[in-house]
Write a protein that holds these residues in place. Structure first.
Motif, short mmCIF file in Angstrom:
data_model
loop_
_atom_site.label_atom_id
_atom_site.label_comp_id
_atom_site.label_asym_id
_atom_site.label_seq_id
_atom_site.Cartn_x
_atom_site.Cartn_y
_atom_site.Cartn_z
N UNK A 85 6.77 -8.81 -18.66
CA UNK A 85 7.97 -9.35 -18.00
C UNK A 85 9.05 -9.76 -18.98
N UNK A 86 8.73 -9.77 -20.28
CA UNK A 86 9.72 -10.22 -21.28
C UNK A 86 10.83 -9.20 -21.52
N UNK A 87 10.59 -7.94 -21.17
CA UNK A 87 11.59 -6.92 -21.41
C UNK A 87 11.67 -6.44 -22.84
N UNK A 88 10.67 -6.75 -23.66
CA UNK A 88 10.71 -6.39 -25.08
C UNK A 88 9.91 -5.13 -25.42
N UNK A 89 9.19 -4.58 -24.44
CA UNK A 89 8.34 -3.43 -24.72
C UNK A 89 9.15 -2.15 -24.85
N UNK A 90 8.66 -1.23 -25.72
CA UNK A 90 9.23 0.11 -25.77
C UNK A 90 9.04 0.77 -24.40
N UNK A 91 9.96 1.68 -24.07
CA UNK A 91 9.92 2.31 -22.74
C UNK A 91 8.58 2.99 -22.48
N UNK A 92 8.02 3.65 -23.49
CA UNK A 92 6.77 4.37 -23.30
C UNK A 92 5.58 3.46 -23.07
N UNK A 93 5.70 2.19 -23.49
CA UNK A 93 4.59 1.24 -23.35
C UNK A 93 4.62 0.54 -21.99
N UNK A 94 5.76 0.56 -21.32
CA UNK A 94 5.91 -0.18 -20.07
C UNK A 94 4.91 0.28 -19.00
N UNK A 95 4.80 1.59 -18.71
CA UNK A 95 3.83 2.00 -17.68
C UNK A 95 2.40 1.62 -18.05
N UNK A 96 2.05 1.72 -19.34
CA UNK A 96 0.69 1.39 -19.76
C UNK A 96 0.41 -0.10 -19.56
N UNK A 97 1.32 -0.96 -20.01
CA UNK A 97 1.10 -2.39 -19.88
C UNK A 97 1.08 -2.82 -18.41
N UNK A 98 1.94 -2.21 -17.60
CA UNK A 98 1.93 -2.54 -16.17
C UNK A 98 0.58 -2.14 -15.55
N UNK A 99 0.07 -0.99 -15.96
CA UNK A 99 -1.22 -0.54 -15.45
C UNK A 99 -2.35 -1.45 -15.91
N UNK A 100 -2.27 -1.94 -17.13
CA UNK A 100 -3.28 -2.86 -17.65
C UNK A 100 -3.31 -4.14 -16.83
N UNK A 101 -2.14 -4.72 -16.61
CA UNK A 101 -2.05 -5.96 -15.84
C UNK A 101 -2.55 -5.75 -14.41
N UNK A 102 -2.10 -4.67 -13.79
CA UNK A 102 -2.52 -4.39 -12.41
C UNK A 102 -4.03 -4.17 -12.32
N UNK A 103 -4.59 -3.46 -13.31
CA UNK A 103 -6.03 -3.19 -13.29
C UNK A 103 -6.83 -4.48 -13.40
N UNK A 104 -6.43 -5.36 -14.30
CA UNK A 104 -7.15 -6.63 -14.45
C UNK A 104 -6.99 -7.49 -13.21
N UNK A 105 -5.79 -7.52 -12.64
CA UNK A 105 -5.57 -8.28 -11.41
C UNK A 105 -6.46 -7.78 -10.28
N UNK A 106 -6.72 -6.46 -10.28
CA UNK A 106 -7.51 -5.85 -9.21
C UNK A 106 -9.01 -5.96 -9.44
N UNK A 107 -9.43 -6.51 -10.59
CA UNK A 107 -10.86 -6.74 -10.81
C UNK A 107 -11.54 -5.82 -11.79
N UNK A 108 -10.80 -4.90 -12.43
CA UNK A 108 -11.41 -4.07 -13.48
C UNK A 108 -11.90 -5.00 -14.59
N UNK A 109 -13.11 -4.73 -15.08
CA UNK A 109 -13.75 -5.65 -16.01
C UNK A 109 -12.96 -5.92 -17.28
N UNK A 110 -12.56 -4.90 -17.97
CA UNK A 110 -11.73 -5.03 -19.16
C UNK A 110 -10.98 -3.72 -19.40
N UNK A 111 -9.92 -3.81 -20.17
CA UNK A 111 -9.10 -2.64 -20.50
C UNK A 111 -8.95 -2.59 -22.01
#
Length: 293
Positions: free
Chosen positions: A237-263
């Protein structure tokens, strides 16, 4: 002669110690579901590809249920170049018109997917190629009119994937989705995260070209060994990530929120990175975890 024997015994002892260290981790992970997103340089180099698929085959032999989700950006770019088409990105996502969508399908489903299936079969891991559009595994809608046929995943049907896993196969999933009006190109990081969430995966692994996540760009000393998903969300949410990293980090956060054990973010160009991270005490990349776990 005695010196040679001593060296041989020392080498054998080192191998035995590695096996002893790995044993509790093998026991812990056996029977678990691991989703691996594969792409980048580790997939472009034939030698690295053989090494990665060999590691995946070993995971399967240890009783781990593996789903391999892949992109293929360089293959898509090469095909678009041959066709004289422009390559364009917006916020880390490929701008995909109808002609580019055809190229995406040809490169991902027709070339990259089948190569990975062949490589896995060649090392003894029975693999089945799956387009995300098969059996409505990935269903998407248009994410943004400015991006064309780039899809936002609306739902994941895991029926086909679970059936293949139950029968001992490794599903190899190309990040193409079905929509009401045709096919959509889905960012492979996003696709892997959505599949991991839907399967309730124990671990989601991103094999990339870097050693992990750096809190400070280009500062090797800032590599995060472990990061809670709260910090990951703040960084997103800080807006400091490189554009290519944004989809990956969003997916990481969403996966953990949804109960995936670790990423985990691992460097797929480092030999046997996935084995070293999962089956040794230290690990070698960045592991994202839910707070309290």
């Amino acid at each position: 002669m005695r010196s040679g024997l001593a060296r041989a015994r020392e080498l054998a002892l080192g191998k035995a110690e590695v096996l002893v260290e790995a044993l509790p981790w093998i026991s812990r992970h056996s029977g678990q579901t691991v989703v691996v997103k594969y792409g980048g340089s580790a997939m472009e180099d034939a030698g690295l590809m053989r090494q990665v698929v060999g590691d995946i085959a070993l995971l399967v032999l240890m009783g781990i249920r593996v789903v391999l989700v892949h992109g293929g950006g360089k293959a898509i770019n090469a095909l678009l170049g041959e066709l004289g088409r422009e390559v364009a990105f917006k916020d880390g996502l490929r701008v995909t018109d109808d002609a580019a969508m055809e190229a995406v399908q040809m490169a991902l489903v027709g070339k990259v997917n089948q190569r990975l299936v062949w490589e896995l079969d060649h090392v003894g891991a029975r693999a089945v190629g799956v387009s995300g559009a098969d059996a409505s595994t990935l269903v998407a809608r248009q994410a943004d009119p400015a991006l064309g046929r780039v899809g936002a995943v609306e739902r994941v049907d895991t029926s086909l994937l679970k059936s293949l896993l139950d029968d001992g196969y490794v599903p190899v999933v190309a990040s193409v989705a079905a929509g009401d009006d045709g096919f959509y190109n889905v960012n492979a990081d996003v696709a892997a995260g959505e599949v991991a969430q839907a399967l309730g995966a124990d671990t989601l692994v991103y094999l990339t070209d870097v050693d992990g996540f750096y809190r400070v760009r280009d500062d090797e000393d800032s590599l995060a060994v472990t990061m809670g998903h709260g910090e990951a969300r703040r960084i997103l949410e800080s807006g400091t990530l490189d554009a290519g990293m944004i989809p990956k980090m969003r997916s990481i956060v969403d996966a953990l929120d949804a109960g995936v054990g670790d990423v985990r973010i691992l460097n797929g160009t480092f030999p046997h990175s996935i084995l070293l991270d999962i089956f040794t005490d230290e690990g070698i990349g960045t592991m994202f975890v839910r707070e309290g776990d």
